[in-house]
Design an enzyme around this catalytic site. Structure first.
Site, PDB file in Angstrom:
ATOM      1  N   ASP A   1      14.361  -5.585  -4.733  1.00  0.00           N
ATOM      2  CA  ASP A   1      14.428  -4.650  -5.865  1.00  0.00           C
ATOM      3  C   ASP A   1      15.806  -4.014  -6.005  1.00  0.00           C
ATOM      4  O   ASP A   1      16.625  -4.057  -5.088  1.00  0.00           O
ATOM      5  CB  ASP A   1      13.396  -3.527  -5.683  1.00  0.00           C
TER       6      ASP A   1
ATOM      7  N   ARG B   1       9.787   0.295 -11.684  1.00  0.00           N
ATOM      8  CA  ARG B   1      10.407  -1.040 -11.789  1.00  0.00           C
ATOM      9  C   ARG B   1      10.834  -1.225 -13.236  1.00  0.00           C
ATOM     10  O   ARG B   1      10.020  -1.050 -14.151  1.00  0.00           O
ATOM     11  CB  ARG B   1       9.405  -2.130 -11.409  1.00  0.00           C
TER      12      ARG B   1
ATOM     13  N   LYS C   1      13.579 -11.732 -20.716  1.00  0.00           N
ATOM     14  CA  LYS C   1      13.405 -10.470 -19.982  1.00  0.00           C
ATOM     15  C   LYS C   1      13.853 -10.697 -18.554  1.00  0.00           C
ATOM     16  O   LYS C   1      13.708 -11.801 -18.003  1.00  0.00           O
ATOM     17  CB  LYS C   1      11.947  -9.990 -20.043  1.00  0.00           C
TER      18      LYS C   1
ATOM     19  N   ASP D   1       8.631 -12.919   2.252  1.00  0.00           N
ATOM     20  CA  ASP D   1       8.826 -12.220   3.535  1.00  0.00           C
ATOM     21  C   ASP D   1       8.628 -13.139   4.735  1.00  0.00           C
ATOM     22  O   ASP D   1       8.831 -12.720   5.878  1.00  0.00           O
ATOM     23  CB  ASP D   1       7.845 -11.043   3.654  1.00  0.00           C
TER      24      ASP D   1
ATOM     25  N   ASP E   1       9.215  -4.849   4.097  1.00  0.00           N
ATOM     26  CA  ASP E   1       9.396  -5.154   2.685  1.00  0.00           C
ATOM     27  C   ASP E   1       9.009  -3.900   1.894  1.00  0.00           C
ATOM     28  O   ASP E   1       8.355  -3.007   2.434  1.00  0.00           O
ATOM     29  CB  ASP E   1       8.486  -6.336   2.335  1.00  0.00           C
TER      30      ASP E   1
END
Length: 1094
Positions: free
Chosen positions: A680, A598, A567, A820, A396
């Site tokens: 991501d 990020r 958001k 995960d 991850d």
């Protein structure tokens, strides 16, 4: 109208406090399971039959049981004790180990079940054991207690009717979560008349659908929706709330915690498959030996006078016996005589080696992390040796390669970049002037709107600090003061959030003068730059979920304006705002992502009264639905979150883990392929890969994402096939022509794919298997693969695809969060990191380590050594048993195939249990053939070529033992007084040479000597000598015949016997001695390395 479905099999009805509602209804108390938790497998009554059944399901144990029964039923040359005792030993040791582990589970269950809790009964508080809680009981829980069952929150001591919980032991989220009471419940719970209708128990922690009917006098019952925000799960802990009351809805084995930890599949080591394959070879050798001897016996007896010699006349019963039945019983007798070639004790030695070996990982001081005061954890000891064979590592990104410690770096508002630095300006793209907010008064309206959005669009709670806590709460990074200024007492607070980046954004808004002060009932309070407190009524929270990848709040200002703030990820916000706004901000977002930050985009929408009324009605209706609630809520969310105005974007930094780059580099040098699987965005993940040195400057990146598929303007499927073929030609074809070597000048490739393209690859179209095959071949020829925008299920699909590919490579997954868990369970080995996202990954893993950097030593150090040790253990066991039984087989050629044993029954029984078992166990726990510092190589030990070498060595030594002693016995008068040695002396000399040879062979293989090795190796030889003297020196009353009476003592009085024992041991070990002398060392010994360091 509401139609009750109380007795529907898909739902259950619970009477709060066991009070019938309404009074006119006939009250039939429903039956639910009690609150006992049972994680144990056995009880006192079923332990013996159940454990024996499970043990005899193992093919080796069942085989030895059959051999034992044959010895009992058929007249065999050896006593049933010879196979019965080792089998009894193995079964007993395994039963004790499993019984002890189950006793620990019983103990843990009792701690939970006997825990005292407070229950309201007829308005009175009563203390009772947790296991006696029934569904419908109203339970009181105080701060820092764990919930004893799944509860619906009825009442909280907090003014805003909320409570905070941590669910780290359940879903891996260590941050505080807010839960809400059911609206309109009465303050006096003893007079509450209500029923709860909810779904049947199911394991999803994040889903709960139900509704509560509240009866008041003769009015129509009020119906309130129940969701996950009202459900308190067993195993979660109450925080920052003095006490709460809740009604039990699921108890015992029906709680979500119990349902989640059932049915975790047992992972089996690949070494077990190797053992079974080797076992089949030796079984074939055993059967062939028995067939040869049975055939030779009947050939021998067919000669005149041999079948019935004058000194051994047959009885009438023997004459009448069926010839074929006799042949079969003789075959079984030979099987029994030679069955020691298959080592029963090997299984128990392997079990003990794995069980005891796992402690060395737990005890390793290098794995201890002073920050969390914990070391490594071993949940599965069966996989120690797998750690040394890993070929693919799936990791991850967030929290594993990075620290999951967020810091607000910068923001962008309407194309203008704002950094929390001095007033220096810089120019880029759409950026005209960059600087602090104070210098840009003309854009104050939009800036304040953006900062208000950051202060309002979140689920952060504020915890007031106390004197004892020095202003720092459980999940707080520090005191909320600005630049050393004096802060208002109300500001001296800590932030509690379900995600670290939410805290970072709220703190980011503080840097620019907007401070979130917390919630009072349903009102959010914000202090603006002028130190005025603004109040907003929170109307609705549209929760974040990984499918939408955004969250929203609907608030009403004091002047009556209703606003929606949203958001989320750029991919989910950009399609919902105007394109000209996107163009102003896109470059900033992409640049920030490239730098490894990020990014989140922030948008807002002013709602008219009609729009809000429609949204409010839709949300309330969807929340009351029992069926498809999530789908209905999603439809309303998507309908409300459209036509928004984009205000800006934020950049938050997530730092790399300590030594992340060095660890990844070491794994790649050791020949492992590293795949990064993350949710991501691609740019952020790509920059992390560069920072971790997974992608190098010269790495050519092959990108297979939605963007590349839409370049050609054709259908995605057509373009996918075209791109795959192009990449296959570049990576696979070019790779096949260049020699595979780490030093070759071939081009390194990195592969990048996103979740949407993976969905195309894994769909059920006829071409999907062809696509998968091309994709897998490309990936296998790339040094690193990056999969971004992945859902948890897709992570597991990727691991499964590689795991089941050609060659069945050993896979390892490592992660730190609940998302995960699927890939951790799917891989051969799952490793959890004790990170900030909680402990669910740790609880579901096979091994847990505090930091990513510990993976290097775990795989390259411990894993390598465990594999080498167990490979040596397994092959050594087969070798020493072949040495043991081959002389017995050869002896049949010289005794008319009469099933005469060469060794005494005591030697047959004790050989594997006492004389040769402890040295190999000590070796398999302590051996370090290479010192830890230089362990950077791959392993190939349990293969057919070393197995064949060990087998040939066993054959050579077995032949040498037998014929060497036979040569000595060409003149059997070996004593000074002229007495001859008999067949038991012959067998004892062979056995003595055998024990000394196999033990000294192990001593020669040992590179890392400790006092334990010395003790068990020389102690085993001394014990053999002592036992032989003792066994033959006393007349034992329980033996009908004592074959070895004074045989050993007489044997040692002969110089010839001494000479032949020493000579045969040296000749047997000669090949090994020559190999040691002639072979150049490939690596330094531990001692040499130690001196080098000094």
């Amino acid at each position: 109208a509401f139609r009750c479905t109380r007795y529907n099999i898909y739902s259950r009805t619970i009477y709060v406090g066991h009070r019938p509602c309404p009074a006119t209804d006939a009250f039939i108390p429903p039956k639910f399971c009690d609150n006992r938790i049972v994680s144990s497998k056995y009880t006192v009554w079923n332990f013996l039959p159940k454990n024996l059944f499970e043990q005899f399901r193992r093919i080796a144990n069942f085989y030895f049981l059959i051999i034992f029964l044959v010895q009992v039923i058929v007249d065999t040359p050896t006593s049933p004790v010879t196979s019965g005792l080792p089998l009894f030993f193995v079964i007993t040791v395994t039963a004790i180990k499993q019984g002890y582990e189950d006793w620990l589970r019983h103990k843990a269950d009792n701690e939970v079940n006997k825990y005292l809790v407070t229950v309201l009964e007829d308005g009175r508080r009563a203390r009772k054991e947790s296991e006696k809680i029934k569904v419908g009981d109203v339970v009181e829980v105080v701060e820092d207690e764990t919930f004893p069952c799944d509860l619906i929150l009825l009442q909280s001591s907090r003014e805003d009717e909320t409570c905070f919980v941590t669910t780290a032991s359940l879903d891996g989220e260590s941050n505080h979560k807010t839960h809400y009471t059911v609206p309109d419940t009465e303050k006096g719970l003893e007079s509450l008349s209500a029923t709860v209708e909810c779904e049947q128990p199911q394991p999803d922690l994040y889903k709960f659908v139900g509704r509560m009917h509240i009866y008041k006098n003769d009015q129509e019952p009020a119906v309130r929706s129940l969701g996950p925000e009202n459900l308190l799960l067993k195993g979660a802990t109450l925080k920052n709330t003095q006490k709460i009351y809740g009604v039990a809805v699921y108890s015992g084995m029906e709680t979500k915690m119990a349902l989640n930890y059932q049915g975790k599949s047992q992972k089996r080591s690949v070494v077990e498959k190797s053992i079974n394959a080797f076992l089949l070879v030796y079984l074939c050798i055993l059967v062939s030996k028995a067939l040869v001897c049975t055939t030779l016996k009947y050939v021998w007896q067919s000669q005149p006078g041999q079948e019935e010699p004058w000194y051994n006349q047959k009885t009438q019963k023997e004459k009448d016996a069926n010839l074929y039945l006799n042949m079969f019983t003789d075959f079984l007798s030979f099987m029994v005589l030679f069955n020691f070639i298959i080592p029963v004790s090997m299984y128990v030695t392997v079990e003990m080696q794995k069980f005891l070996g796992s402690f060395f990982i737990s005890w390793d001081k290098d794995f201890f992390d002073p920050e969390i005061q914990e070391g490594a954890l071993v949940n599965t000891s069966d996989l120690n040796e797998e750690l040394g064979q890993v070929e693919y590592v799936f990791t991850d990104k967030t929290g594993t390669l990075t620290q999951n410690s967020m810091e607000f770096i910068e923001c962008c508002i309407d194309g203008f970049q704002y950094k929390n630095r001095d007033s220096s300006t810089e120019l880029d793209g759409f950026c005209v002037t960059d600087g602090p907010v104070s210098m840009l008064q003309q854009k104050a309206g939009r800036e304040e709107l953006f900062l208000r959005a950051l202060c309002l669009c979140h689920t952060v709670q504020v915890k007031e600090s106390t004197g004892q806590e020095d202003g720092v709460g459980d999940q707080v990074d520090g005191v909320l003061g600005l630049d050393g200024e004096m802060v208002h007492p109300a500001e001296l607070r800590g932030f509690i959030a379900s995600s670290p980046d939410e805290v970072a954004l709220v703190k980011g808004a503080m840097k620019y003068g907007f401070t979130f002060l917390g919630m009072e009932s349903k009102n959010m309070r914000v202090m603006n730059r002028d130190k005025d407190v603004e109040t907003y009524e929170l109307l609705h929270v549209l929760n974040f979920d990984p499918v939408r990848r955004r969250m929203s709040v609907i608030v009403r200002s004091k002047c009556g304006d209703i606003m929606l703030f949203c958001k989320g990820a750029d991919s989910s916000i950009f399609p919902r705002v105007r394109q000209e706004e996107v163009d102003r901000i896109r470059m900033h977002v992409e640049r920030n992502a490239t730098e490894g930050y990020r990014t989140l985009c922030v948008a807002y929408k002013l709602l008219s009264s009609e729009e809000y009324a429609q949204a409010d009605a839709g949300l309330r209706e969807a929340r009351l639905a029992l069926d498809d609630r999530e789908a209905k809520l999603m439809a309303v969310y998507n309908q409300v979150e459209t036509g928004m105005s984009l205000i800006g974007a934020t950049a938050v930094e997530d730092r790399l883990q300590e030594e992340a780059a060095e660890t990844m580099e070491a794994l790649q040098r050791a020949g492992m392929k590293v795949w990064v699987l993350t949710g991501d965005k691609m740019e952020t993940a790509k920059s992390t890969c560069y920072a971790c040195r997974l992608f190098q400057r010269g790495t050519e990146l092959l990108e297979l994402t939605v963007r590349t598929l839409e370049d050609g303007g054709r259908r995605r499927e057509e373009r996918l096939h075209e791109v795959l073929l192009d990449y296959h030609k570049r990576s696979v074809s070019a790779f096949s022509f260049s020699p595979r070597s780490w030093t070759s000048a071939k081009q390194d490739y990195g592969f990048i794919i996103d979740g949407a393209t993976l969905s195309l690859l894994f769909n059920s179209s006829p071409d999907s298997s062809h696509y998968k095959s091309l994709f897998l071949q490309i990936c296998q020829n790339c040094t690193t693969v990056l999969c971004c925008r992945m859902a948890p299920l897709q992570k597991a699909q990727i691991v499964n695809m590689v795991k089941n590919s050609k060659g069945s490579p050993i896979t390892l997954s490592i992660g730190d969060g609940a998302n995960d868990v699927s890939m951790i369970l799917e891989a051969h080995i799952g490793i959890g990191i004790k990170g900030k996202e909680g402990r669910q990954a740790v609880r579901n893993s096979d091994y847990a380590i505090p930091k990513l950097k510990h993976l290097k030593k775990l795989l390259l150090g411990h894993g390598h050594l465990y594999y080498v040790r167990i490979a040596h253990l397994v092959q050594y066991f087969f070798y020493k048993n072949l040495c043991f039984i081959l002389p017995q087989f050869l002896y049949q050629f010289f005794c008319g195939s009469s099933q005469q044993p060469l060794y005494d029954a005591a030697y047959l029984t004790m050989y594997n249990i006492c004389f040769t078992s402890m040295p190999i166990l000590a070796y398999s726990l302590l051996e370090q053939h290479i010192c830890m510092e230089v362990l950077m190589t791959k392993n190939a030990m349990l293969r057919w070529s070393p197995f064949l070498y060990w087998t040939l060595l066993g054959v050579y030594q077995g032949l040498l033992f037998f014929f060497g002693v036979r040569f000595l016995f060409s003149n059997p008068a070996l004593q000074d007084n002229g007495q001859v040695f008999g067949n038991w002396s012959y067998g004892t000399i062979v056995f003595t040479v055998l024990v000394f040879t196999v033990t000294l062979k192990l001593a020669m293989d040992t590179r890392h000597w400790t006092w334990i090795n010395h003790f068990v190796i020389w102690g085993s030889l001394a014990f053999y000598m002592f036992f032989s003297f003792f066994w033959g020196g006393i007349i034992w009353p329980f033996l009908r015949q004592q074959r070895l009476y004074f045989v050993f003592a007489n044997m040692l009085r002969s110089v010839s016997a001494w000479l032949v024992i020493i000579l045969l041991v040296l000749l047997s070990l000669l090949p090994e001695i020559l190999l040691l002398v002639l072979r150049k060392p490939r690596w330094p010994h531990s001692r040499q390395v130690r001196y080098t360091h000094i």
